[in-house]
Scaffold this motif. Structure first.
Motif, PDB file in Angstrom:
ATOM      1  N   LEU A   1      10.774   2.775 -28.937  1.00  0.00           N
ATOM      2  CA  LEU A   1       9.624   3.425 -28.306  1.00  0.00           C
ATOM      3  C   LEU A   1       9.322   2.816 -26.936  1.00  0.00           C
ATOM      4  O   LEU A   1       9.064   3.533 -25.956  1.00  0.00           O
ATOM      5  CB  LEU A   1       8.398   3.316 -29.213  1.00  0.00           C
ATOM      6  CG  LEU A   1       8.271   4.376 -30.316  1.00  0.00           C
ATOM      7  CD1 LEU A   1       7.289   3.942 -31.372  1.00  0.00           C
ATOM      8  CD2 LEU A   1       7.848   5.710 -29.704  1.00  0.00           C
ATOM      9  N   LEU A   2       9.372   1.489 -26.861  1.00  0.00           N
ATOM     10  CA  LEU A   2       9.108   0.826 -25.584  1.00  0.00           C
ATOM     11  C   LEU A   2      10.176   1.162 -24.557  1.00  0.00           C
ATOM     12  O   LEU A   2       9.884   1.401 -23.382  1.00  0.00           O
ATOM     13  CB  LEU A   2       9.027  -0.683 -25.794  1.00  0.00           C
ATOM     14  CG  LEU A   2       7.843  -1.202 -26.628  1.00  0.00           C
ATOM     15  CD1 LEU A   2       7.978  -2.704 -26.849  1.00  0.00           C
ATOM     16  CD2 LEU A   2       6.519  -0.890 -25.936  1.00  0.00           C
TER      17      LEU A   2
ATOM     18  N   ALA B   1       0.746   8.457 -28.386  1.00  0.00           N
ATOM     19  CA  ALA B   1       1.259   7.092 -28.280  1.00  0.00           C
ATOM     20  C   ALA B   1       2.293   6.972 -27.168  1.00  0.00           C
ATOM     21  O   ALA B   1       2.239   6.051 -26.339  1.00  0.00           O
ATOM     22  CB  ALA B   1       1.868   6.655 -29.613  1.00  0.00           C
ATOM     23  N   VAL B   2       3.230   7.918 -27.138  1.00  0.00           N
ATOM     24  CA  VAL B   2       4.275   7.876 -26.104  1.00  0.00           C
ATOM     25  C   VAL B   2       3.663   8.075 -24.728  1.00  0.00           C
ATOM     26  O   VAL B   2       4.040   7.410 -23.755  1.00  0.00           O
ATOM     27  CB  VAL B   2       5.357   8.940 -26.389  1.00  0.00           C
ATOM     28  CG1 VAL B   2       6.371   8.994 -25.250  1.00  0.00           C
ATOM     29  CG2 VAL B   2       6.061   8.642 -27.702  1.00  0.00           C
TER      30      VAL B   2
ATOM     31  N   LEU C   1       6.551 -10.305 -33.204  1.00  0.00           N
ATOM     32  CA  LEU C   1       7.054  -9.677 -31.983  1.00  0.00           C
ATOM     33  C   LEU C   1       5.959  -9.625 -30.921  1.00  0.00           C
ATOM     34  O   LEU C   1       6.225  -9.833 -29.729  1.00  0.00           O
ATOM     35  CB  LEU C   1       7.558  -8.271 -32.304  1.00  0.00           C
ATOM     36  CG  LEU C   1       8.354  -7.556 -31.203  1.00  0.00           C
ATOM     37  CD1 LEU C   1       9.662  -8.287 -30.930  1.00  0.00           C
ATOM     38  CD2 LEU C   1       8.639  -6.107 -31.600  1.00  0.00           C
ATOM     39  N   GLU C   2       4.716  -9.361 -31.324  1.00  0.00           N
ATOM     40  CA  GLU C   2       3.607  -9.346 -30.368  1.00  0.00           C
ATOM     41  C   GLU C   2       3.379 -10.725 -29.767  1.00  0.00           C
ATOM     42  O   GLU C   2       3.076 -10.854 -28.577  1.00  0.00           O
ATOM     43  CB  GLU C   2       2.331  -8.848 -31.055  1.00  0.00           C
ATOM     44  CG  GLU C   2       2.317  -7.363 -31.319  1.00  0.00           C
ATOM     45  CD  GLU C   2       0.948  -6.868 -31.750  1.00  0.00           C
ATOM     46  OE1 GLU C   2       0.022  -6.891 -30.914  1.00  0.00           O
ATOM     47  OE2 GLU C   2       0.807  -6.472 -32.917  1.00  0.00           O
TER      48      GLU C   2
ATOM     49  N   PRO D   1       0.400  -7.282 -22.732  1.00  0.00           N
ATOM     50  CA  PRO D   1       1.226  -6.786 -23.846  1.00  0.00           C
ATOM     51  C   PRO D   1       0.472  -5.874 -24.807  1.00  0.00           C
ATOM     52  O   PRO D   1       0.922  -5.664 -25.932  1.00  0.00           O
ATOM     53  CB  PRO D   1       1.631  -8.083 -24.547  1.00  0.00           C
ATOM     54  CG  PRO D   1       0.443  -8.971 -24.371  1.00  0.00           C
ATOM     55  CD  PRO D   1      -0.143  -8.638 -23.025  1.00  0.00           C
ATOM     56  N   GLY D   2      -0.669  -5.329 -24.361  1.00  0.00           N
ATOM     57  CA  GLY D   2      -1.433  -4.446 -25.227  1.00  0.00           C
ATOM     58  C   GLY D   2      -0.649  -3.228 -25.677  1.00  0.00           C
ATOM     59  O   GLY D   2      -0.931  -2.644 -26.727  1.00  0.00           O
ATOM     60  N   GLU D   3       0.345  -2.829 -24.888  1.00  0.00           N
ATOM     61  CA  GLU D   3       1.156  -1.662 -25.251  1.00  0.00           C
ATOM     62  C   GLU D   3       1.849  -1.863 -26.595  1.00  0.00           C
ATOM     63  O   GLU D   3       2.047  -0.904 -27.356  1.00  0.00           O
ATOM     64  CB  GLU D   3       2.198  -1.397 -24.167  1.00  0.00           C
ATOM     65  CG  GLU D   3       1.584  -1.035 -22.820  1.00  0.00           C
ATOM     66  CD  GLU D   3       2.588  -1.142 -21.683  1.00  0.00           C
ATOM     67  OE1 GLU D   3       3.797  -1.203 -21.958  1.00  0.00           O
ATOM     68  OE2 GLU D   3       2.160  -1.175 -20.520  1.00  0.00           O
ATOM     69  N   LEU D   4       2.210  -3.112 -26.892  1.00  0.00           N
ATOM     70  CA  LEU D   4       2.884  -3.371 -28.161  1.00  0.00           C
ATOM     71  C   LEU D   4       1.919  -3.181 -29.328  1.00  0.00           C
ATOM     72  O   LEU D   4       2.308  -2.702 -30.400  1.00  0.00           O
ATOM     73  CB  LEU D   4       3.464  -4.790 -28.168  1.00  0.00           C
ATOM     74  CG  LEU D   4       4.578  -5.075 -29.175  1.00  0.00           C
ATOM     75  CD1 LEU D   4       5.688  -4.040 -29.085  1.00  0.00           C
ATOM     76  CD2 LEU D   4       5.149  -6.455 -28.943  1.00  0.00           C
ATOM     77  N   GLY D   5       0.665  -3.527 -29.112  1.00  0.00           N
ATOM     78  CA  GLY D   5      -0.338  -3.271 -30.138  1.00  0.00           C
ATOM     79  C   GLY D   5      -0.539  -1.782 -30.368  1.00  0.00           C
ATOM     80  O   GLY D   5      -0.730  -1.326 -31.504  1.00  0.00           O
TER      81      GLY D   5
END
Length: 679
Positions: A407-408, A471-472, A514-515, A483-487
């Motif tokens: 996704l990232l 989300a995408v 991972l976060e 790194p809020g995108e990972l949350g």
């Protein structure tokens, strides 16, 4: 009279050979230097002191390029440099692939790359190879065409070894030779697919860098960034890496390489020992050679045996490892009946050592091939001995980690079809066909984010589609910041994780880990690049018993053990057919590498070394012979003249109190008569 200049205090800790390597070029000439660093000779400390000495002498640390084979090694080197020269930081310290990625982003426009390119790990590269293979109609042939993983391995070997395809096929993949024309077409299409999608694989990071160095203007610009280039573990480089290095420093000025030809054991990765053997002659005048032979790890009896084993090599830099630790036991050659006896023997000796005060973590069992430890693993489990085995799946190979990273990566590069393909199939009801149609719809749009928003929801995924798109879209617009995108990804993915995996709670812990990792990186692009190039070792699900116990035994392939050391080392199956492997005796070069593998295993031991010799072992599916028991011979790398350097013992040891056969027979007869009295 010129007053003597007092040497810096940090040099006093070095032995004369280490100091010679550290001070090379002190007179003003910084010609090429080769440091042959024997096992346990303080290689890392010597290289760190050389870097620090350059900085202390006025070199700009921003113009020092330090190339290592892991990011962790680079970080450790940086810490040691800072301990010697306070405040010294090395911004250009990292792996060949990591530094290559940085240079490619800097020069992306000049070499026809989009700066936003993403990097495929090995599995994703194999998936793309498989997709192209299918599109070319090679997956539906009547004859068996090589699978995607084999195709990628052939491609990678040709790139890294700088060899023509026909040479690679003949030498390493002879069963694929009939497909040479098809493979050539497949690789061309694979390259085109990567370029269309704006992705690079591992090999591209070196290949593009090498191609940059072939352009005089770019080569001068890249080389001009650095006054000094230092390379660790040079014996593990491949031809492509050597080409890059020589293009950076064609005259050798300011170039230092450190390594040990006796520990060159990665030919299966296209590494070649020729790089270090031929290094001095690549320059005129030849590079200076400094040899580090004083060992700070093992006892002299262990070193004497290891020296003798490697001393029979056909070609090498001559050195005799030595130490002040002259006392100690000789290595043991332990004869056992078979593999089951071997397992019982090792487990018993490990526990004996533990009772004598040697922690399990201070002991290791090494083997040539991963499956050689199967019987031992069962025996250790039966005896409740915790262990961890090195050589398993990497953190990034776990499905749930790859889902999140897909996704990232798709958000970072919407043209990355492999990432999008995986991300879409996380939705219930979406399979390869539907995912392919969605990606085809997005491919015709210049704004992939807007196109996804306008894309009609797949009928089978209608309920989950809005949350997925949101989300995408949020990732694409970087709304949550890093790194809020990972949350954000974890929040969306959590219910799907529970749906897809029974052990979802353990996997959710991995996402939390991972976060934590992500928080150490300044941006999503840096995170994706560096995590792909240098991933953590294992997931929580794979770590098993060691996480629940205060102590555990180390099991490891010899390849994975390189660079490590333990108080006691056990080497399984030190017999012909295992060391050397039957598959590693096809050429003189392969046999010599097998000899070096045994040497690496032996030099991991600090105090005790035991090589196990099972007299028979079970072999599976030998051509024309089927499954059968075979008698084994001691490894050819320890011929009879070397036996005085070892203690030869049998296990289990014969009981000295045992009676002679005649007496035993007599005692059995009497016992029988006594029992008969009471019948």
């Amino acid at each position: 009279m010129v007053p003597a200049v007092e040497s810096p205090a940090y040099l006093a800790r070095l032995n004369p050979e280490q100091r010679a390597a550290v001070e090379h070029g002190a007179g003003g000439g910084h010609g090429p230097l080769l440091v042959i660093a024997g096992a346990g000779s303080g290689k890392t400390d010597t290289l760190a002191h050389r870097v620090a000495h350059l900085v202390a002498g006025g070199a700009d640390p921003r113009r020092i390029l330090l190339l290592t084979f892991s990011r962790r090694a680079a970080a450790e080197m940086g810490r040691r440099v800072q301990r010697i020269v306070a405040g010294a930081t090395l911004p250009w310290s990292g792996t060949f692939h990591g530094v290559g990625a940085r240079l490619l982003r800097i020069h992306a426009d000049a070499i026809g790359l989009a700066p936003s390119f993403t990097i495929l790990d090995r599995e994703d590269a194999a998936d793309l190879m498989g997709l192209v293979r299918h599109e070319l109609g090679l997956s539906g042939r009547d004859s068996r065409f090589p699978l995607k993983g084999t195709c990628l391995a052939v491609y990678s070997r040709a790139v890294n070894a700088e060899q023509p395809l026909d040479t690679v096929l003949a030498g390493a993949f002879p069963w694929c030779r009939m497909w040479e024309d098809e493979l050539r077409g497949l690789f061309a299409a694979y390259v085109e697919a990567k370029q269309r999608q704006g992705v690079l694989d591992y090999d591209d990071l070196l290949l593009y860098w090498a191609q940059m160095m072939a352009d005089p203007g770019l080569a001068a610009e890249v080389a001009g960034r650095f006054d000094h280039v230092l390379v660790d573990e040079y014996q593990d480089t491949n031809r492509l890496q050597a080409s890059i290095l020589l293009a950076l420093r064609p005259d050798g000025r300011g170039l230092t390489v450190v390594g040990d030809d006796a520990q060159a054991i990665y030919a299966f990765r296209a590494a070649t020992v020729r790089n270090i053997l031929d290094f001095p002659a690549a320059f005129d005048p030849p590079a200076r050679i400094v040899t580090l032979a004083r060992n700070y790890r093992s006892t002299q009896p262990i070193l004497a045996a290891a020296n003798a084993v490697i001393g029979l090599a056909r070609e090498r830099y001559a050195k005799e490892l030595w130490t002040d630790r002259t006392a100690g036991e000789r290595p043991q050659l332990v004869t056992v009946r078979d593999e089951m006896e071997q397992a019982r023997c090792v487990a018993g000796r490990v526990l004996e050592n533990r009772e004598a005060g040697m922690a399990l973590k201070s002991q290791a069992v090494l083997f040539r091939t991963s499956h050689h430890s199967a019987a031992l693993e069962l025996e250790l489990t039966r005896r409740n001995v915790p262990f961890v085995k090195f050589g398993g799946l990497r953190f990034l190979d776990a499905a749930h980690i790859k889902d999140v990273l897909a996704l990232l990566r798709w958000a970072e590069n919407p043209r990355d079809r492999i990432a999008g393909f995986r991300a879409l199939q996380l939705l219930p009801g979406v399979g390869p066909a539907i995912a392919g149609r969605v990606l085809d719809h997005l491919a015709v749009s210049l704004d992939a984010g807007a196109a996804l928003l306008a894309c009609p929801a797949p009928q089978r995924a209608a309920a989950d589609w809005p949350d997925f798109v949101a989300a995408v879209r949020g990732l694409h617009e970087r709304a949550a910041g890093w790194p809020g995108e990972l949350g954000l990804v974890r929040t969306w993915y959590a219910p799907h994780l529970e749906r897809l995996h029974e052990d979802w709670s353990a996997r959710l812990a991995d996402l939390a880990q991972l976060e934590q990792i992500a928080a150490a990186y300044p941006s999503r692009e840096r995170f994706l690049t560096e995590l792909t190039l240098d991933p953590p070792d294992a997931t929580s699900a794979e770590a098993g018993m060691p996480l629940l116990d205060e102590d555990y035994l180390i099991l490891s392939t010899i390849h994975s053990a390189k660079g490590q050391e333990w108080r006691a080392v056990f080497v399984l199956n030190a017999v012909d057919g295992c060391i050397p492997s039957d598959l590693g005796t096809g050429s003189d070069a392969e046999i010599e590498e097998e000899r070096r593998l045994l040497y690496v295993a032996m030099t991991r031991a600090r105090e005790r070394l035991e090589l196990l010799l099972p007299q028979r072992f079970y072999t599976h599916q030998q051509t024309g012979l089927g499954d059968r028991h075979m008698h084994a011979l001691r490894t050819r790398f320890i011929p009879t003249p070397l036996l005085p350097l070892f203690d030869s013992v049998a296990w289990p040891a014969p009981d000295p109190r045992a009676a002679t056969p005649a007496a035993a027979a007599s005692r059995i007869d009497i016992a029988a008569r006594l029992r008969a009295m009471w019948r």
